[in-house]
Design a protein around this motif. Structure first.
Motif, mmCIF file in Angstrom:
data_model
loop_
_atom_site.group_PDB
_atom_site.id
_atom_site.type_symbol
_atom_site.label_atom_id
_atom_site.label_comp_id
_atom_site.label_asym_id
_atom_site.label_seq_id
_atom_site.Cartn_x
_atom_site.Cartn_y
_atom_site.Cartn_z
ATOM 1 N N TYR A 65 25.694 44.920 13.267
ATOM 2 C CA TYR A 65 25.346 43.937 12.213
ATOM 3 C C TYR A 65 26.782 42.551 12.192
ATOM 4 N N GLN A 66 26.067 41.594 12.043
ATOM 5 C CA GLN A 66 27.623 40.447 11.966
ATOM 6 C C GLN A 66 26.547 39.416 10.442
ATOM 7 N N ILE A 67 27.942 39.165 9.594
ATOM 8 C CA ILE A 67 27.633 38.809 8.777
ATOM 9 C C ILE A 67 27.919 36.985 8.860
ATOM 10 N N ASN A 68 26.765 36.171 8.737
ATOM 11 C CA ASN A 68 27.228 34.518 9.375
ATOM 12 C C ASN A 68 27.940 33.366 7.746
ATOM 13 N N LEU A 69 28.842 33.420 7.718
ATOM 14 C CA LEU A 69 29.061 33.072 7.173
ATOM 15 C C LEU A 69 28.772 31.106 6.739
ATOM 16 N N ASP A 70 28.241 30.706 5.437
ATOM 17 C CA ASP A 70 27.815 29.539 5.412
ATOM 18 C C ASP A 70 29.015 28.740 4.728
ATOM 19 N N ARG A 71 29.563 27.738 5.500
ATOM 20 C CA ARG A 71 31.147 26.880 5.432
ATOM 21 C C ARG A 71 30.815 26.081 3.879
ATOM 22 N N ASP A 72 29.588 25.573 3.656
ATOM 23 C CA ASP A 72 28.828 25.149 3.019
ATOM 24 C C ASP A 72 28.273 25.086 1.956
ATOM 25 N N ALA A 73 28.429 26.616 1.816
ATOM 26 C CA ALA A 73 28.232 27.761 0.524
ATOM 27 C C ALA A 73 29.165 28.098 0.298
ATOM 28 N N SER B 231 34.625 32.177 16.865
ATOM 29 C CA SER B 231 34.978 32.876 17.399
ATOM 30 C C SER B 231 34.073 33.824 17.569
ATOM 31 N N GLU B 232 35.310 35.265 17.943
ATOM 32 C CA GLU B 232 34.380 36.516 17.693
ATOM 33 C C GLU B 232 34.395 36.912 16.604
ATOM 34 N N GLY B 233 34.969 36.774 15.429
ATOM 35 C CA GLY B 233 34.972 37.477 14.324
ATOM 36 C C GLY B 233 36.109 38.155 13.589
ATOM 37 N N ILE B 234 35.998 38.669 12.852
ATOM 38 C CA ILE B 234 37.139 39.456 12.411
ATOM 39 C C ILE B 234 35.871 41.105 12.343
ATOM 40 N N PRO B 235 36.594 42.311 12.888
ATOM 41 C CA PRO B 235 35.993 43.055 12.862
ATOM 42 C C PRO B 235 35.958 43.933 11.569
ATOM 43 N N SER C 242 28.819 31.053 10.793
ATOM 44 C CA SER C 242 27.651 30.801 11.565
ATOM 45 C C SER C 242 27.711 30.061 12.692
ATOM 46 N N ASN C 243 27.102 30.043 13.536
ATOM 47 C CA ASN C 243 27.271 29.579 15.430
ATOM 48 C C ASN C 243 26.734 27.987 14.690
ATOM 49 N N ASP C 244 26.638 27.527 13.504
ATOM 50 C CA ASP C 244 26.567 26.097 13.150
ATOM 51 C C ASP C 244 27.873 24.999 13.444
ATOM 52 N N TYR C 245 29.156 26.043 12.944
ATOM 53 C CA TYR C 245 29.861 25.258 12.892
ATOM 54 C C TYR C 245 30.839 25.100 13.986
ATOM 55 N N VAL D 225 35.714 22.493 9.939
ATOM 56 C CA VAL D 225 36.301 23.691 9.622
ATOM 57 C C VAL D 225 37.384 23.304 8.757
ATOM 58 N N GLU D 226 38.157 23.581 7.793
ATOM 59 C CA GLU D 226 38.721 22.752 7.015
ATOM 60 C C GLU D 226 40.503 24.203 6.194
ATOM 61 N N ILE D 227 41.276 23.910 6.666
ATOM 62 C CA ILE D 227 42.275 24.307 6.003
ATOM 63 C C ILE D 227 42.447 24.545 4.351
ATOM 64 N N ILE D 228 42.478 25.305 4.032
ATOM 65 C CA ILE D 228 42.586 25.259 2.132
ATOM 66 C C ILE D 228 44.389 25.669 1.995
#
Length: 1003
Positions: A184-192, A728-732, A750-753, A758-761
């Motif tokens: 399973y991959q949990i692909n995050l939407d940065r805009d959301a 890249s690979e994400g965090i397990p 998500s691979n769209d980014y 990406v911004e550092i908050i």
């Protein structure tokens, strides 16, 4: 002494019964000793594997590998350490000294690593320490079907079968390849995420908390303990209920939870159909046939319950190989035994031949009793050792029996006949046996895999020869005392008259002619022997031959940056080409990824997504495995120049390496890699095929962090690394269990980014401050290797060189060495170098053998010159062995050399007993020197000729068996014994007479 001997003879029957009783233990040993195809080679290695997910190879090297290497040499028993650092993992291999218990080193290494755990990075996993045993596959199955889905449906059945087989006694483990895993991959939407004002750490924390089990424990009610439990939903349902942020935003609103097919480690096909490989490994020191039968019973029951759509094919069965080999070897052993019986009956009386035959059989059986203490099992080498032993064991019995019969013929009584018969020959028999023991004992010291491979031969010969001598001096006289007939035949044996005529001709015609011109005779024999040594250059050479098997393996290495799917597609293209060009191929298996599970002696040094192996089953009656390789390897390479391709078949010996290996050492990694690439290009320009342990350079995007920018904006480096991980690979995260199967789960963007999105908050006051990730990270495109190798703490690159003209390749390598800076070091090795090292080692051991044999003979004759006469027969035997190999054009091989060493102990026996007879007669007043030589020749002619015939006939079935491993050994020993016997019967008397004339010229 005679009184004690008489007491034993009076109890002959009891003594004989006791000997037969002891032989029962030998029969038990033979029936219970472990059987295998080739000797078990000892492996003393320990692997230390430390995963560090997401880490670059350079960080792995400095933060894990070098920390362990700095301390690991403090562990007693560690001989050497090699390591490889690559992205995500560090692997160290420790070589343990032979004299040290591996389990003791294992415990000490575990204790050491426990103390170092605080020095490792926080998110690095604990090191895993594992001993590498010398297990090997005994059974391998291919489960295949038309559709991959059909194989996925039986995964539970195969896993249950794997557990049952693993629990079978004698099995070290099971390797299964070809499964298709889901994750399973949990692909995050940065805009959301920005809209919901949440960050990855918040999401990760909420997911972990939601998936963690609820711990309720228990409560007390009116003195009763009540257990509390929690009924949870399925993990996927739980994830859908996860809420994050101040507004409790549902996870599905900011991420897509996707089930995907995991990148496989292996893709397996059989005959073009998707397959699952199921390979069973034998534990060390176990019996192949019996363990195989137990495993087959479990497998047959499990396979019977599978759907009809699943086909099962046995790819490899070690039991079948062992049984096929041992049928032929036992047949040769039986023929050798019959040869001993027939040969003994040619020149011995009925009772004499029965006694000799019985003594030989008992010597073999009783000689097996101590063999397991040598760490030897029943294999090809040990059975061949028994066959050789049969040919030489008969010598002691024939000599003693023949001399007893001679004493009876001279008129000795029952007791005097056996006593005098034994007394006259005992010193020479014991001395000759000691010579054989001292000949073969140094071979037990032969180092490395070659020593493990050949150890069974000297072990068998030493034990059986010692037992043979003891029985010849005790059992033979006891039997002859018990079976004494009133009259010994004038010409005992089936061709006794012929032996008598031969003895008379040798004593009355040949020896006088030799004595008249002793120097001329000796020089003639010497010239013949010296000239025969020159035949070496016209004799083929093959260190270990290829086995007569139907398996051919094909190694395929593609570009380092290929995906496993692309590699599988390219490997199929190669396979299709081969099937079109090679009509004699009967079946094929394709393993893309880590390759064959150690089958058919094939292995990939640097396996990965860019490698594959093909196993071909060919019709060897049409074209042999070696001919297949010679005919098709080069055309396949030419058809697919983008791949590195090797075709191999099973070698009958220890695993062979590359013809030439080059190790380069340099502390500067960039310079080291450049040297390796430069040498590789130089050799490839000359037509050589070169592989390295660092592989080809692969396209690399290098992220460099601007630490000044981080400090200026007070941004943590961990934030930058986490964002790069998420891209890249994400965090397990905690695995999700579905239908009892644990599926890996990863949280990532998500691979769209990309980096630009990406911004550092940074949380400052009420409103967070944001910075583009590109403010802190700079991307550069480059090429780099995937691995960093160390040997004993030093950075190293190894090149393996395959060249038609090895001498020219070595010249190029030496020229390159001369151009290297002083900080660099080069070590040249390889199979060619290993073979040179073997010949150097065996030459040293052969020198020790000659010294030991010389000392035994010197003590026996109390002379420093007499042993030289006897040792000359060794030279003649080696010359004869070379003639035999040349005439038959049999390659000089490892076992051919072992045959020459074996001759050193075998051929001196005849010379020792002959000279012992001459000396005994010379010292008596009844003979002058001429009569002493003639009479000794007459007495020893038949035993010498009889034992020679027996040895030759015993090995003849092996010489004609066609077994490429043992034919050189048999041919060498047969030709060496024949040549040495004929010429030493001429040279030994002439040399002795020359010695006598010089030694006693004033007497």
């Amino acid at each position: 002494m005679k009184k004690l001997f008489g007491m034993i003879m009076e109890r002959s029957l009891l003594f004989i019964i006791m000997v037969f009783a002891v032989s029962v233990f030998g029969i038990y040993t033979f029936l219970t000793i472990e059987q295998r195809e080739i000797p078990e080679t000892e492996v003393n290695l320990i692997n230390v594997t430390t995963p560090w997910p997401g880490a670059d190879k350079s960080d792995v090297e400095s933060n894990i590998t070098e920390i362990i290497e700095a301390e690991i040499f403090s562990v007693d028993g560690v001989d050497s350490v090699s390591s490889v650092s690559q992205d995500d993992v560090s692997v160290l291999t420790l070589e343990i000294a032979n004299s040290v218990e591996t389990k003791d080193v294992l415990n000490e290494v575990n204790n050491l690593l426990g103390g170092l755990s605080g020095d490792f990075p926080e998110n690095a996993a604990d090191p895993e320490v594992q001993s590498i045993s010398n297990t090997f596959p005994i059974l391998s199955y291919q489960f295949h079907a038309e559709e991959r889905g059909e194989l996925d449906e039986i995964r539970g059945d195969l896993e249950r079968l794997e557990r049952e087989v693993s629990q079978t006694e004698g099995i070290s483990g099971v390797t299964v390849k070809g499964y298709t895993d889901q994750e399973y991959q949990i692909n995050l939407d940065r805009d959301a995420m920005a809209e919901a004002q949440v960050n990855p750490n918040q999401i990760l924390g909420e997911i972990e908390t939601s998936l963690n089990p609820v711990i309720l424990g228990q409560e007390e009610d009116d003195g009763n303990i009540i257990r509390l439990s929690f009924q949870d939903e399925t993990p996927l349902s739980v994830l859908e209920q996860v809420r994050v942020g101040q507004d409790s935003t549902p996870l599905p609103d900011i991420a897509e939870i996707e089930e995907v097919t995991a990148t496989p480690e292996d893709i397996v096909e059989y005959e073009g159909e998707p397959a699952i490989s199921f390979t069973v490994f034998l534990s060390s020191g176990e019996d192949v046939p019996s363990v195989s039968e137990d495993v087959e019973a479990v497998m047959d029951e499990g396979i019977s319950g599978l759907p009809d759509s699943i086909d099962v094919t046995t790819l490899s069965s070690e039991r079948e190989n062992v049984e096929d080999i041992f049928v032929g070897l036992y047949m040769s052993l039986a023929i050798a035994l019959i040869a001993v019986i027939i040969s003994a009956s040619l020149g011995l009386s009925l009772f004499g031949s029965i006694t000799v035959m019985t003594t030989v059989v008992l010597s073999v059986i009783i000689g097996l009793i101590p063999v397991p203490w040598f760490g030897v099992d029943l294999n090809q080498i040990s059975v061949i050792g028994l066959i050789i032993a049969l040919g030489i064991l008969v010598d002691d019995s024939i000599v003693v029996n023949d001399n007893i019969e001679r004493r009876f013929t001279l008129g000795d009584g029952r007791l005097d006949g056996v006593y005098n018969g034994v007394k006259e020959v005992a010193p020479s028999v014991i001395a000759s046996t000691l010579a054989i023991v001292f000949t073969f004992s140094p071979l037990l010291l032969l180092s490395g895999a070659n020593g493990d491979f050949i150890k069974a031969l000297p072990s068998i010969l030493i034990t059986t020869m010692v037992v043979s001598t003891v029985l010849a001096l005790t059992f033979v006289p006891a039997a002859r005392y018990l079976l004494k007939r009133k009259k010994v035949p004038e010409h005992p044996g089936l061709i006794g008259k012929l032996f008598t005529k031969g003895s008379d001709f040798y004593a009355d015609r040949v020896l006088p002619a030799i004595i008249r011109r002793p120097l001329t005779t000796f020089l003639t024999v010497l010239v013949i022997g010296v000239l025969s040594l020159g035949l070496i250059r016209f004799t083929p050479f093959e260190f270990f031959p290829e086995a007569d098997r139907s398996e051919v393996t094909v190694d395929l290495i593609f570009a380092e940056d290929q995906t496993i799917d692309q590699t599988h597609e390219d490997a199929n293209a190669v396979l299709d080409y081969m099937l079109d060009e090679m009509p004699h191929v009967e079946a094929v298996s394709l393993f893309t990824g880590t390759g064959l599970p150690n089958l058919f002696g094939a292995s990939l040094d640097q396996a990965g997504a860019n490698t594959a192996q093909i196993a071909l089953q060919i019709d060897k009656e049409e074209i042999s495995a070696s001919e297949t390789i010679n005919q098709f390897e080069e055309p396949v390479r030419e058809a697919f120049p983008e791949a590195t391709i090797f075709m191999e078949t099973i070698i009958q010996g220890p695993p062979a390496g590359a013809p030439i290996t080059v190790e380069l050492y340099e502390s500067d990694l960039e310079q080291l890699n450049e040297q390796a690439n430069s040498l590789q290009r130089t050799l490839e320009d000359e037509g050589a095929l070169v592989t390295t342990n660092i592989g080809d350079l692969v396209p690399t995007i290098n992220y460099s962090i601007d630490y000044d920018a981080l400090e200026e904006n007070a941004v943590s480096i961990s934030q930058v690394k986490n964002e790069l991980n998420m891209l890249s690979e994400g965090i397990p995260i905690q695995g999700i269990i579905v239908d009892g199967e644990n599926r890996e789960t990863t949280l990532k963007y998500s691979n769209d980014y990309s980096v630009e999105d990406v911004e550092i908050i940074k949380m400052t006051g009420e409103q967070p401050e944001t910075f583009p990730l590109t403010d802190f990270v700079e991307e550069t495109e480059t090429e780099s290797s995937k691995y960093i190798h160390h040997t004993n703490g030093d950075r190293m690159v190894e090149l393996k060189v395959y060249a038609d003209d090895e001498a020219a390749a070595e010249e190029k390598i030496e020229a390159f060495r001369g151009e290297m800076p002083e900080t660099s070091e080069m070590i040249i090795g390889g199979e060619t170098s290993d073979q040179t090292d073997f010949f150097v080692e065996i030459s040293i051991l052969f020198g020790i053998i000659l010294v030991l044999v010389y000392l035994v003979i010197a003590i026996e004759f109390n002379s420093i010159v007499m042993p030289l006469i006897i040792v000359f027969s060794i030279f003649l035997a080696i010359s004869g062995g070379i003639i035999g190999l040349f005439v038959t054009q049999t390659p000089i091989s490892f076992l051919g050399v072992m045959g020459m060493v074996s001759l050193s102990g075998i051929v001196v026996r005849n010379a020792i007993v002959l000279l012992d007879f001459i000396e005994a007669r010379r010292k008596s007043d009844a003979f002058d020197i001429h009569e002493a030589i003639y009479d000794s020749g007459r007495a020893r002619f038949k035993p010498i000729l009889l034992t020679t015939i027996t040895s030759i006939i015993a090995l003849t079935p092996v010489a004609f068996s066609g077994d490429v491993l043992f034919v050189p050994l048999a041919v060498t020993v047969i030709a060496g014994i024949a040549f040495s016997t004929i010429l030493s019967m001429i040279a030994t008397p002439s040399l002795y007479y020359l010695y006598y004339k010089v030694r006693y010229r004033n007497s």
